[in-house]
Write a protein that holds these residues in place. Sequence first.
Motif: not given
Lengths: 304, 184
Positions: B2-6
Amino acid sequence: MILPFNHRARMARRIAAYHTGDLNPAACEAVSRHLAACPHCSEELRGLEETDRLLRGAAPRVASLPPDTSRALFARALDESGVLRRRTRGGWQLYAWATPAVLVLLGGGLAVRELCRPDPLPAKRLAVGTPAKRPAPPDPLATRTKPEPVVRQERRVPRLKARTTTPARKRLAQASAPRRVLPRPEVVELLPSTPLEWIPEPQMAPGVERVELMADVEPGAPVSEESGARLARRSAPSPVVSVEVTMGESEPAGTARVAAWWREPSGEWFWKQARVPRDDKQVELVLVSLSRERIWGYWKEETE
Amino acid sequence: METAFCMPWLQRRTRPEEAWVAAARLSEPWALERFYTSYRDLVYSLCFRLTGSSEDAEDATQATFIRAFRDLPRFRGDSSLKTWVYRIALNEALGLRRKQRDLLELTETSADVGDAAASVVEGVAVRSALERLSEEHRIVLVLQFWEGLSGPEIAEVLGISLPAVKMRLHRARAEFRKSYEGAV
């Protein structure tokens, strides 16, 4: 009174300076006194004032550019100036060209340094070699022919070992190793079946003209903090001020959810999201959407 | 994985002008947009007044920003950004005008349409008189009276000294008066 031409021209310049306020107080006072007594110069001053009034009053009224035209002009100017393409090139394609050049220069420099360095190894190696196998000196012909291959054999093995362990040799070996060339990013279009949503974003504070958004990458994520920040600050095209990418369990396999935020001229914040295809090797989203009709994803392959 | 650019709504701050100018020099898209919105109206106004048509003004405005976006990284701040943009717009508008000189036609208005039209007639006469001036005199009058630039700003835009601007203005006024009075 008829004044000489030079005097009239000089007075005209003084009156023009008086008119534009470029005279010092003393000169201004003198011209004022002169104007009170000279109808010709008073007429000159009135002519200047009338000229200014005419010119100011004739300024054409210029309507502002319509919003649609303005946006189209900006998009075309941005596109034709090539700054976005230049930025993309500068991001990694430039490195793709610059890196081999730097490595070649570095490797060449090190090679020249190695060649020019006096080599102390032969004497040392001969000293540690086995004296019993060395030929006897009385026969000069024997020293030239027979023992020479034996001595070379003795020298070659330790010499190679010693040189490959030096840091300079290591760097040289790394420089000459085959390099991995980054592929050009491809534009991945939206899945055609994915509907786009336009939803007002209530979390943005009204009245904030521009915001700087800092990317915050999860610990352990393969994308570095720098690349995340680059994504948010540099890669997002002009109407888009923020980009979010989600890949994981919440998303169907082989897809990523991409959302982009921007502010309309009306002041309302909007966001638009869509799913784009992905695979596990592609981890970094570089750019999303210049056109508001579509969201584009530029994907960069993960590098070691 | 999971890669999330918050996108952190929590971490945001407004940008001061110096920041966006510096960022625009680095071709940051958001800063280029800020640059565009800051100078769009000024550039369009100057282009319209120099070319005389909205279509040409749009073309000149676009050409101005294309060149400005390209040249911003080389902008060293020797002059103000405003006069730098004016200089580009002036060159683009004049270049377009020279190409399309034949297309520029001023609308003739009849003089017997009442008091309300008197100022229109006067305006047309003034603009006609301006059109007959030499280019350097017309430009300096447009910059001074229509664009409202100060003497030092005109000097920066035209790349000449302040005394030269004053002298040119003085001569331009005189030439304009002759042209206007001759027409009226």
